[in-house]
Design an enzyme around this catalytic site. Sequence first.
Site, short mmCIF file in Angstrom:
data_model
loop_
_atom_site.label_atom_id
_atom_site.label_comp_id
_atom_site.label_asym_id
_atom_site.label_seq_id
_atom_site.Cartn_x
_atom_site.Cartn_y
_atom_site.Cartn_z
N ARG A 2 36.62 30.85 53.97
CA ARG A 2 35.20 30.78 53.56
C ARG A 2 34.67 29.33 53.64
NH1 ARG A 2 36.14 35.60 53.55
NH2 ARG A 2 35.27 37.13 52.11
N GLU A 60 31.35 31.30 45.71
CA GLU A 60 31.26 31.63 47.13
C GLU A 60 29.78 31.69 47.51
OE1 GLU A 60 31.03 34.12 50.37
OE2 GLU A 60 32.34 35.43 49.20
N SER A 106 31.01 39.05 47.03
CA SER A 106 31.87 38.27 46.13
C SER A 106 31.12 37.05 45.64
CB SER A 106 33.12 37.78 46.87
OG SER A 106 33.84 38.86 47.39
N1 EPU Z 1 41.22 43.36 41.92
C1 EPU Z 1 41.19 43.47 40.55
N2 EPU Z 1 40.04 43.93 39.96
C2 EPU Z 1 38.94 44.30 40.68
C3 EPU Z 1 38.98 44.21 42.08
C4 EPU Z 1 40.13 43.72 42.69
O1 EPU Z 1 42.14 43.17 39.87
O2 EPU Z 1 37.93 44.67 40.04
C5 EPU Z 1 42.44 42.78 42.57
C6 EPU Z 1 43.44 43.80 43.05
O3 EPU Z 1 44.73 43.27 42.85
C7 EPU Z 1 43.17 43.88 44.54
C8 EPU Z 1 42.78 42.45 44.84
O4 EPU Z 1 42.06 42.02 43.69
O5 EPU Z 1 44.30 44.26 45.24
C9 EPU Z 1 41.93 42.30 46.09
O6 EPU Z 1 40.74 43.07 45.94
P1 EPU Z 1 39.85 43.46 47.21
O7 EPU Z 1 40.69 44.07 48.27
O8 EPU Z 1 38.70 44.27 46.70
O9 EPU Z 1 39.36 42.08 47.78
P2 EPU Z 1 38.87 40.71 47.09
O10 EPU Z 1 39.97 39.71 47.20
O11 EPU Z 1 38.33 40.94 45.73
C10 EPU Z 1 38.02 39.71 49.35
C11 EPU Z 1 36.77 39.12 49.90
C12 EPU Z 1 35.74 40.20 50.20
C13 EPU Z 1 36.34 41.12 51.25
C14 EPU Z 1 37.65 41.71 50.69
C15 EPU Z 1 38.40 42.52 51.72
C16 EPU Z 1 36.59 36.89 48.97
C17 EPU Z 1 35.90 35.99 48.00
N3 EPU Z 1 36.22 38.16 48.95
O12 EPU Z 1 37.70 40.31 48.11
O13 EPU Z 1 34.61 39.57 50.77
O14 EPU Z 1 35.45 42.17 51.59
O15 EPU Z 1 38.55 40.65 50.29
O16 EPU Z 1 38.94 41.65 52.67
O17 EPU Z 1 37.44 36.43 49.74
C18 EPU Z 1 32.47 38.61 50.28
O18 EPU Z 1 32.92 37.55 50.72
O19 EPU Z 1 31.29 38.70 49.85
C19 EPU Z 1 33.34 39.77 50.23
C20 EPU Z 1 32.95 40.94 49.71
#
Ligand code: EPU
Length: 349
Positions: A163, A339, A237
Amino acid sequence: MGVQWQRNCNLKSRHTFGFEALARRFAVLKTVDDLAFFFREGRAPELLLGGGSNLLFADEVYEEVVVNALQGKTVLEESEEEVLLSVASGENWHNLVLWTLERAWYGLENLALIPGTVGAAPIQNIGAYGVELESVLEEVVALEWRSGERRVFSREACRLGYRDSYFKREGRGRYFIERVVLRLRKQPQPNLSYAALRQKLEEQGISQPSPREVCRAVMEIRRSKLPDPAILGNAGSFFKNPVLSGLEARSVLESFPQLPHYPLDFDESGRAVRIKVPAAWLIEQCGWKGVRRGNVGVHEHQALVLVHYGGGRGREVLDLAEEIRQSVYRKFSIQLEYEVQPVFARVEG
Ligand code: EPU
């Protein structure tokens, strides 16, 4: 022709958080020539908007706002294996993803449904479900506000990170991104490295998915977790996932062994050097998931997404974000970074 200004334009529908905001002077950019005014003055507009999907209006009145609506896609080179595609910065990203898949050009399928414009993609090296823009980016063509000179940035010169890019750091505010050049493949090479994506496809009984199937699965996952900004204001995010050093990660894991963690790279002895941890997990553990504060809150299905229920102000989100940051720091000694970009009105004089 030059830029056509409108007066007192409502910005509510120009950004995905949906706060009330006003532009005293407002223009839609249709060709690069419309920018001649700024190049003559050697400056950027107060605010250049793309899809408005990664920003937070912290104020209610802005003096000068320009929306990038530059359109156009051109194939620069094509071979049996690849196509080099130049895309104007004001094109909608998701429409581009679908358009490339229709032509059986691959590489963007995991990046489906990311809101925003093509020009914004390299600024924060958009990424989702195991793929970042970096894997398909060839170069970025940009114009320097100070001189109007055109400059081509190779992928290396864009200095992409998680990012992050040159355009967010040293190059911040210096360039107008005019075009993005992508190198796409004609042979499918699905990237299923993201566990949630693999699981989704397995549930559907698909073991060797086509890029279109990957795209559809990504769209289904996103729709189930991330609120549709047309219904509930948000900018995806709100925080980045923190990247910890091996030492920091080992120390947090001692106290919180359940913390999910993903090593990014390893040293020669096989020890993780940088480890990414999910901000959503940290926020959820602090009890924030689904919490509402007045007109804003933390999304009930994704703790990383802050939402606007309507009738609120950007400052409310900033206050909530600050409270979340502090509570995460108190519990885990981890500093969350934004972000989403907060945008403050330029103070005149
Ligand atoms: N999790 C929680 N609680 C929640 C949601 C997630 O504990 O409410 C934990 C779980 O362990 C899960 C992990 O977080 O396995 C990862 O969650 P998720 O796959 O939903 O992805 P994220 O890390 O929260 C990132 C990006 C998203 C992108 C997704 C999928 C960033 C800041 N965000 O989110 O990007 O869509 O991965 O690759 O890197 C954005 O940048 O606006 C965005 C939505």
